[in-house]
Design a protein around this motif. Sequence first.
Motif, mmCIF file in Angstrom:
data_model
loop_
_atom_site.group_PDB
_atom_site.id
_atom_site.type_symbol
_atom_site.label_atom_id
_atom_site.label_comp_id
_atom_site.label_asym_id
_atom_site.label_seq_id
_atom_site.Cartn_x
_atom_site.Cartn_y
_atom_site.Cartn_z
ATOM 1 N N GLU A 42 0.832 -1.201 0.000
ATOM 2 C CA GLU A 42 0.000 0.000 0.000
ATOM 3 C C GLU A 42 0.873 1.259 0.000
ATOM 4 O O GLU A 42 0.542 2.254 -0.659
ATOM 5 N N LEU A 43 1.984 1.221 0.716
ATOM 6 C CA LEU A 43 2.904 2.355 0.699
ATOM 7 C C LEU A 43 3.535 2.515 -0.681
ATOM 8 O O LEU A 43 3.785 3.642 -1.136
ATOM 9 N N ALA A 44 3.789 1.393 -1.366
ATOM 10 C CA ALA A 44 4.339 1.464 -2.724
ATOM 11 C C ALA A 44 3.341 2.110 -3.670
ATOM 12 O O ALA A 44 3.710 2.928 -4.533
ATOM 13 N N PHE A 45 2.077 1.754 -3.529
ATOM 14 C CA PHE A 45 1.061 2.398 -4.369
ATOM 15 C C PHE A 45 0.989 3.891 -4.087
ATOM 16 O O PHE A 45 0.947 4.722 -5.018
ATOM 17 N N LEU A 46 0.987 4.254 -2.813
ATOM 18 C CA LEU A 46 0.888 5.672 -2.466
ATOM 19 C C LEU A 46 2.101 6.448 -2.980
ATOM 20 O O LEU A 46 1.969 7.600 -3.421
ATOM 21 N N ALA A 47 3.277 5.839 -2.921
ATOM 22 C CA ALA A 47 4.474 6.510 -3.442
ATOM 23 C C ALA A 47 4.337 6.753 -4.938
ATOM 24 O O ALA A 47 4.675 7.835 -5.440
ATOM 25 N N ALA A 48 3.837 5.753 -5.661
ATOM 26 C CA ALA A 48 3.665 5.903 -7.106
ATOM 27 C C ALA A 48 2.611 6.963 -7.422
ATOM 28 O O ALA A 48 2.814 7.826 -8.298
ATOM 29 N N ALA A 49 1.492 6.915 -6.718
ATOM 30 C CA ALA A 49 0.434 7.900 -6.957
ATOM 31 C C ALA A 49 0.888 9.304 -6.563
ATOM 32 O O ALA A 49 0.550 10.290 -7.229
ATOM 33 N N ALA A 50 1.671 9.400 -5.482
ATOM 34 C CA ALA A 50 2.149 10.707 -5.028
ATOM 35 C C ALA A 50 3.085 11.328 -6.060
ATOM 36 O O ALA A 50 2.968 12.514 -6.389
ATOM 37 N N ASP A 51 4.011 10.529 -6.593
ATOM 38 C CA ASP A 51 4.956 11.079 -7.571
ATOM 39 C C ASP A 51 4.304 11.310 -8.930
ATOM 40 O O ASP A 51 4.769 12.153 -9.697
ATOM 41 N N GLY A 68 6.687 13.340 1.708
ATOM 42 C CA GLY A 68 6.234 12.398 2.736
ATOM 43 C C GLY A 68 4.773 12.019 2.659
ATOM 44 O O GLY A 68 4.162 11.685 3.682
ATOM 45 N N ILE A 69 4.205 12.041 1.455
ATOM 46 C CA ILE A 69 2.779 11.719 1.329
ATOM 47 C C ILE A 69 2.455 10.300 1.801
ATOM 48 O O ILE A 69 1.469 10.104 2.526
ATOM 49 N N PRO A 70 3.243 9.268 1.438
ATOM 50 C CA PRO A 70 2.889 7.920 1.921
ATOM 51 C C PRO A 70 2.843 7.831 3.448
ATOM 52 O O PRO A 70 1.922 7.231 4.007
ATOM 53 N N ALA A 71 3.817 8.440 4.114
ATOM 54 C CA ALA A 71 3.821 8.398 5.582
ATOM 55 C C ALA A 71 2.636 9.174 6.148
ATOM 56 O O ALA A 71 2.037 8.770 7.156
ATOM 57 N N TYR A 72 2.295 10.289 5.494
ATOM 58 C CA TYR A 72 1.133 11.064 5.947
ATOM 59 C C TYR A 72 -0.138 10.225 5.834
ATOM 60 O O TYR A 72 -0.948 10.166 6.771
ATOM 61 N N ALA A 73 -0.313 9.565 4.683
ATOM 62 C CA ALA A 73 -1.510 8.746 4.497
ATOM 63 C C ALA A 73 -1.552 7.601 5.504
ATOM 64 O O ALA A 73 -2.633 7.228 5.989
ATOM 65 N N ASP A 74 -0.391 7.056 5.817
ATOM 66 C CA ASP A 74 -0.330 5.983 6.814
ATOM 67 C C ASP A 74 -0.816 6.486 8.172
ATOM 68 O O ASP A 74 -1.617 5.829 8.847
ATOM 69 N N ARG A 75 -0.345 7.664 8.570
ATOM 70 C CA ARG A 75 -0.792 8.236 9.852
ATOM 71 C C ARG A 75 -2.274 8.572 9.794
ATOM 72 O O ARG A 75 -2.993 8.427 10.786
ATOM 73 N N TYR A 76 -2.725 9.019 8.642
ATOM 74 C CA TYR A 76 -4.136 9.379 8.474
ATOM 75 C C TYR A 76 -5.024 8.144 8.657
ATOM 76 O O TYR A 76 -6.008 8.157 9.410
ATOM 77 N N VAL A 77 -4.667 7.064 7.998
ATOM 78 C CA VAL A 77 -5.456 5.835 8.112
ATOM 79 C C VAL A 77 -5.447 5.328 9.554
ATOM 80 O O VAL A 77 -6.462 4.828 10.060
#
Length: 219
Positions: A42-51, A68-77
């Motif tokens: 899921e972090l890999a997907f978020l990294a790809a979508a973020a970039d 740091g979008i993937p880490a932000y989304a992780d904290r958000y979830v």
Amino acid sequence: MPSAWGLSAGLFAATLLGWAVWRVFGGFPHAKRPGLVLAARELAFLAAAADATYPEGGSDLPSGTQAGIPAYADRYVAAVPRSVGILMRLLFFLVEHATLVFSAPGRGGRRRFSSLSPEQQGAVLEGWRTSSLFPRRLVFSSLRAILTMGFFSDPVVLRALHLGAKQIDSPIVEADLLYPAIGAHPRTIAYEREDLVARSGVPLAADAPLHPDHAEQMQ
């Protein structure tokens, strides 16, 4: 004895199942830091979508992963109610694997989203954004909202846009004599009338120091 047709069907089903399991769980890069709740895939997907949404270069702003979008989304979830978190993770899963149906242009366009080239990822997101199907546009808007909140929560981005929070030394005012800290007893109010500080009335200067959380960290 099973028939040849039955063996062939069983072999095909096993192969299809193995491929599906690998597509969902296999071959993802290891996360630099383990997520609070999100898996490496899921972090890999978020990294790809973020970039794909905030690519590197072309401006002074960092890329999506640099922000740091993937880490932000992780904290958000991790912070939202469990039911909302499940919906968010389903959203990530949907966009990651919907390329089976809404493929990217070019060779290998049906690979999962995070395995596509940056150009293909951009084209896929553009397809979601401009789709004639309202549910697809809604999915894109939901994903974009998460990515955008993450991007603009990054202190580097805010500093580049001159939106970093300023350091404000709040004066002691009448309200501080009336209300304790949230959840504390009124007896904990430490201020007296003689502690009141007159407000200067001078607006905060544009070059005022940034709040420590938004200030650039010195090495």
